[in-house]
Design a protein around this motif. Structure first.
Motif, short mmCIF file in Angstrom:
data_model
loop_
_atom_site.label_atom_id
_atom_site.label_comp_id
_atom_site.label_asym_id
_atom_site.label_seq_id
_atom_site.Cartn_x
_atom_site.Cartn_y
_atom_site.Cartn_z
N ALA A 136 0.84 -1.20 0.00
CA ALA A 136 0.00 0.00 0.00
C ALA A 136 0.87 1.25 0.00
O ALA A 136 1.85 1.34 0.77
CB ALA A 136 -0.91 0.01 1.22
N TYR A 138 0.83 5.75 -0.25
CA TYR A 138 -0.03 6.91 0.01
C TYR A 138 0.71 8.22 -0.27
O TYR A 138 1.91 8.35 0.06
CB TYR A 138 -0.45 6.94 1.48
CG TYR A 138 -1.11 5.69 1.98
CD1 TYR A 138 -2.50 5.57 2.04
CD2 TYR A 138 -0.34 4.61 2.42
CE1 TYR A 138 -3.10 4.41 2.53
CE2 TYR A 138 -0.93 3.44 2.89
CZ TYR A 138 -2.31 3.35 2.94
OH TYR A 138 -2.89 2.20 3.41
N ASP A 196 -7.60 8.41 5.21
CA ASP A 196 -8.23 7.09 5.27
C ASP A 196 -7.20 6.05 4.85
O ASP A 196 -6.95 5.85 3.66
CB ASP A 196 -9.45 7.04 4.37
CG ASP A 196 -10.24 5.73 4.54
OD1 ASP A 196 -9.73 4.81 5.19
OD2 ASP A 196 -11.37 5.65 4.01
N THR A 198 -7.36 2.99 4.79
CA THR A 198 -7.91 1.83 4.07
C THR A 198 -7.98 2.07 2.56
O THR A 198 -8.29 1.14 1.81
CB THR A 198 -9.31 1.47 4.58
OG1 THR A 198 -10.23 2.51 4.22
CG2 THR A 198 -9.31 1.28 6.09
N LYS A 199 -7.70 3.31 2.13
CA LYS A 199 -7.80 3.64 0.71
C LYS A 199 -6.47 4.19 0.20
O LYS A 199 -6.29 5.41 0.07
CB LYS A 199 -8.92 4.67 0.48
CG LYS A 199 -10.30 4.13 0.84
CD LYS A 199 -11.37 5.20 0.64
CE LYS A 199 -12.76 4.65 1.00
NZ LYS A 199 -13.81 5.69 0.83
N ASP A 201 -3.41 5.34 -2.27
CA ASP A 201 -3.39 5.96 -3.60
C ASP A 201 -2.86 4.99 -4.65
O ASP A 201 -3.19 5.09 -5.83
CB ASP A 201 -2.52 7.22 -3.56
CG ASP A 201 -3.12 8.30 -2.67
OD1 ASP A 201 -4.19 8.82 -3.03
OD2 ASP A 201 -2.53 8.61 -1.61
N ASP A 204 -2.32 -2.07 -2.63
CA ASP A 204 -3.43 -2.75 -1.97
C ASP A 204 -3.35 -2.62 -0.45
O ASP A 204 -2.28 -2.84 0.14
CB ASP A 204 -3.43 -4.25 -2.33
CG ASP A 204 -3.40 -4.49 -3.84
OD1 ASP A 204 -4.27 -3.93 -4.53
OD2 ASP A 204 -2.52 -5.24 -4.31
N PHE A 205 -4.48 -2.34 0.17
CA PHE A 205 -4.54 -2.31 1.63
C PHE A 205 -4.74 -3.74 2.14
O PHE A 205 -5.59 -4.47 1.63
CB PHE A 205 -5.70 -1.42 2.09
CG PHE A 205 -5.82 -1.31 3.58
CD1 PHE A 205 -4.82 -0.70 4.34
CD2 PHE A 205 -6.94 -1.81 4.24
CE1 PHE A 205 -4.94 -0.60 5.71
CE2 PHE A 205 -7.07 -1.70 5.62
CZ PHE A 205 -6.06 -1.10 6.36
#
Length: 257
Positions: A136, A138, A196, A198-199, A201, A204-205
């Motif tokens: 993940a 971000y 957030d 869990t989301k 950019d 995968d979370f």
């Protein structure tokens, strides 16, 4: 899998997914390709932001074989490329030899996938590898230091780590300064502008379970965020999580530092 075999599989279209957990004992790298007129500004950007953009190698204009991977071709040996035009992602390609130009300068930038094998050997579980997912990533509120036309937010990768192993993970990754090194942030993602978790950019979370702490490392996707903000006419990069895998062994890297 030896990196030369992996690169051959990528080149012939057999391997088309991310490279996390693949050829784990070898150094992986992010890629940025730019017209020569932007190369100095970008080199200066990497020097001013070494945590996010640690340079492994610069290939002079027109060159496409890495010194760290004999017989390699950076135009075909990455599973997926992103093409940016005027600050917009305009294409995703499995090879870029068809749009290669003689004035292209290529930068290989250290990748946190490199230290993942050392984390695993240290008994630190990595869920994205266990679940065969991309890590993940971000965009954060941490700004990069501007150089020429390049500026933008720092991008980070996140791995949830058992609370009891957080310090060990930090210690292990600090041994890899050219692969982003020690964590940029540990704990509450909101403190670095991630609203957030869990989301992501990019990538995968994989969840953060009770008894785990999210750890964030600077990420080589940062130049892509800078390209979007700068709106430069043309730029090619790896797709997040789809790296160039060298023949440089992690053990050799550690001995050289």
């Amino acid at each position: 899998m030896h990196p030369s075999v992996l690169r051959a599989r990528i080149r012939n279209g057999t391997h088309t997914t991310h490279t996390s957990g693949v050829s784990q004992d070898y150094v992986q790298a992010n890629l940025v390709v730019l017209p020569k007129e932007y190369a100095f500004d970008f080199l200066l950007f990497t020097m001013r932001n070494p945590k996010s953009c640690p340079i492994i190698e610069v290939l002079e204009d027109g060159r496409f074989e890495s010194n760290y991977a004999k017989g390699s071709d950076i135009r075909t040996d990455i599973p997926l490329y992103h093409v940016y035009e005027n600050g917009r992602l305009t294409d995703k390609k499995q090879r870029i030899d068809d749009c290669w130009k003689k004035d292209f300068v290529s930068f290989l930038i250290g990748c946190s996938f490199t230290f993942e094998s050392q984390l695993i050997k240290g008994g630190i579980p990595l869920r994205h590898i266990e679940e065969n997912k991309n890590v993940a990533m971000y965009k954060t509120s941490i700004p990069t230091e501007k150089a020429g036309v390049f500026e933008g937010p720092t991008v980070v990768s996140m791995r949830p780590v058992p609370d009891s192993l957080v310090q060990k993970a930090a210690d292990i990754t600090s041994l890899f300064p050219e692969m982003h090194g020690s964590p940029l942030h540990i704990g509450d993602p909101r403190e670095i502008g991630i609203g957030d978790v869990t989301k992501p950019d990019f990538g995968d979370f994989v969840g953060i379970k009770e008894g785990e702490t999210p750890m964030f490392w600077a990420c080589g996707v940062t130049p892509q965020a800078a390209a979007l903000q700068a709106g430069i006419p043309y730029m090619i990069t790896h797709s997040p999580g789809h790296m160039f895998v060298t023949d440089w062994k992690n053990e050799e890297y550690l001995k050289s530092n």
